[in-house]
Design a protein around this motif. Sequence first.
Motif, PDB file in Angstrom:
ATOM      1  N   ASP A 122       0.515   3.071   4.766  1.00 44.17           N
ATOM      2  CA  ASP A 122       1.932   3.370   4.943  1.00 44.17           C
ATOM      3  C   ASP A 122       2.604   2.319   5.824  1.00 44.17           C
ATOM      4  N   VAL A 123       1.863   1.782   6.788  1.00 45.41           N
ATOM      5  CA  VAL A 123       2.396   0.711   7.635  1.00 45.41           C
ATOM      6  C   VAL A 123       2.747  -0.497   6.766  1.00 45.41           C
ATOM      7  N   TYR A 124       1.840  -0.847   5.855  1.00 50.61           N
ATOM      8  CA  TYR A 124       2.063  -1.978   4.956  1.00 50.61           C
ATOM      9  C   TYR A 124       3.334  -1.754   4.130  1.00 50.61           C
ATOM     10  N   SER A 125       3.483  -0.568   3.578  1.00 43.13           N
ATOM     11  CA  SER A 125       4.641  -0.272   2.731  1.00 43.13           C
ATOM     12  C   SER A 125       5.943  -0.344   3.525  1.00 43.13           C
ATOM     13  N   LEU A 126       5.946   0.233   4.724  1.00 40.98           N
ATOM     14  CA  LEU A 126       7.151   0.211   5.548  1.00 40.98           C
ATOM     15  C   LEU A 126       7.512  -1.216   5.945  1.00 40.98           C
ATOM     16  N   ALA A 127       6.521  -2.013   6.300  1.00 35.97           N
ATOM     17  CA  ALA A 127       6.776  -3.405   6.678  1.00 35.97           C
ATOM     18  C   ALA A 127       7.318  -4.195   5.487  1.00 35.97           C
ATOM     19  N   THR A 128       6.785  -3.922   4.301  1.00 31.00           N
ATOM     20  CA  THR A 128       7.251  -4.608   3.095  1.00 31.00           C
ATOM     21  C   THR A 128       8.706  -4.259   2.798  1.00 31.00           C
TER      22      THR A 128
END
Length: 244
Positions: A122-128
Amino acid sequence: IIRQDRKRSFLYYLMEYVEGEGLDKWLRKNQPPSPKRAINIVKQVAEGLKAFHQNEAVHQDLKPGNIMVTEEGKALVLDFGSVFVAGLSECVSPIIPDGVLGTAGYSDPLYLRGHNPGIQGDVYSLATITYEMFTGTLPYGDKIEQCRSAFDYDQLRYTEASSNNPVIPEWFDGALKRGTSFDLEERYRTIDDFMKDLLQPNPEFLKADPVVQKSANTLMFWKLLSGFWFVTFLLLIYLFSQNS
């Protein structure tokens, strides 16, 4: 769930109606959005994800189309069809081999490799999504949507956010780069960690890159050496002209 007093004859459930539009459509209308409005949406989405994580759940399919933005600027996380819930994982398969879990471009590539990154996914998705909101593009470009194997992802390189939006500060770009790293050891472990570096400068991102610094020092050395020989050459010409 609304309590029913009469016998049920159909299976259904009621949901709250939200007047608004998907973040994907909102971005097309408001590109580029003001930094204040953009970061306000990011902060709200982050709070929504933290609520998931506090309840031992992971969204796993966060993307602009799954975020609703109201006219008042309120952001809500939608679509829980891919949510992973601790304790229920034995009832469903959290990893779908053909890659349909999540959405290409926004989901952690580790899903495709058969790994569940948990909260870090989820961190990856939010950062993207944050990267896209401030630059209008994806951190690894459009080619990420055509990736089908680990080898394909290994060929991708992060594009500095400042190259797409010159006003983005170095420390902000550093947070985005770490948040979208394919390496879990490098990526932020929690939403709080990511948001902390996103909202205030991390001194680590302000340090000079040793490789770049070394290159700069080498270039300066050769410039000085060239300058010395040029001055020497002019001096020799002058001396010989005086003798003649």
